[in-house]
Design an enzyme around this catalytic site. Sequence first.
Site: not given
Ligand code: AQP
Length: 351
Positions: A126, A210, A213
């Site tokens: 990040k 990955k 969002k």
């Molecule tokens: N691409 C992905 N594939 C499978 N699982 C995913 N998760 C997130 N992206 C994927 C799973 O969703 C849950 C919640 O994730 P989060 O929102 O707490 O944080 P994150 O993993 O950091 O998700 P994002 O979308 O990438 O958010 P941002 O962009 O804000 O950092 C978790 O169980 C995660 O594994």
Amino acid sequence: MTPAPSAVQTPKPFKPRIFSGIQPSGGLTLGNYLGALKRFVEKQDEGIETIYCLVDMHAITVWQDPEKLRQQTREGAAAFIAAGIDPARSILFNQSQVSAHAELGWIFNCVARLGWMNRMTQFKDKTAGKNAEAASLGLYAYPSLMAADILTYHATMVPVGDDQKQHLELCRDIAIKFNNDYGVDFFPVVEPLIEGAATRVMSLRDGTKKMSKSDPSDQSRINLTDSADQIAAKIRKAKTDPEPLPDTAEALKDRPEAKNLVNIYSALSGQTVAAVLVEFAGAQFGTFKPRLADLAVAKLGPITDAMNRLMTDPAEIDRTLGKGAARAEALARPILNKTKDIVGMIRSGSE
Ligand code: AQP
């Protein structure tokens, strides 16, 4: 660097209890749905006690516009309910309403070691290409708060996507160190549940990244709020390679974009990757992509419709989150009180 404790012990049988959360740091994506939400519903329907949380305190580790944060938290709650979470059976709330998370998070900041935190790859990812010195302290301490989220309920199982594996290992290390430091069998050593064909859904623009969002490109992801036309257009434009689909999963090894689309098809259809390839071996993406788009629209369309209906009554969503928070508080408070007693903190009502 302080080594992490190695001896893994399960001190005593804990009641099976599931906790997991999603950050309201943007609209939820297909990755959140397949890696997390869909499996949250399956666990609820298996009859295990389930606690699900919109982790708004994690979201603010990166600056969020306050009005958008409120909107995204409600939209996240609507997505949970639309996907099949029943707030009467599961506990559904937003993290900041239950202060036990923050209180235990601080205690765990004092248990976790800097050396462990320095190894966390999500912090490195990040801050990659940015000035890490300017990142918030909260972003650095994120995994310790995540351990508190889980352990303040004595949760034993945590369904997550593959990207959260390292954070869950840290949660285990914190539980073991706390138990060892204080000579107690108090916190469970949690089990990660990382299952299914889509534990890591990748970006539609880059099969090595990955789906996220917070990716600046909206074309990289499918949002749960996208219309059927938007979903079809994003899949049509998804990066691929010129080869037809192979007949074995092994042959997808060095084709990240193709592998990602096949994995998504597999997860959405409930078929194995092998079964998908039996059906599509030899097909060009011009054939496969429209079929994937139809499937995605068929599976996500009803969720989007239900989310839109729920979002017409934000006050009802807030009431649902409030009721969930009261139930969560009732579970968390005695565990937090006992933790404070173990640590030696005086509190009114303790002896
Ligand atoms: N691409 C992905 N594939 C499978 N699982 C995913 N998760 C997130 N992206 C994927 C799973 O969703 C849950 C919640 O994730 P989060 O929102 O707490 O944080 P994150 O993993 O950091 O998700 P994002 O979308 O990438 O958010 P941002 O962009 O804000 O950092 C978790 O169980 C995660 O594994």
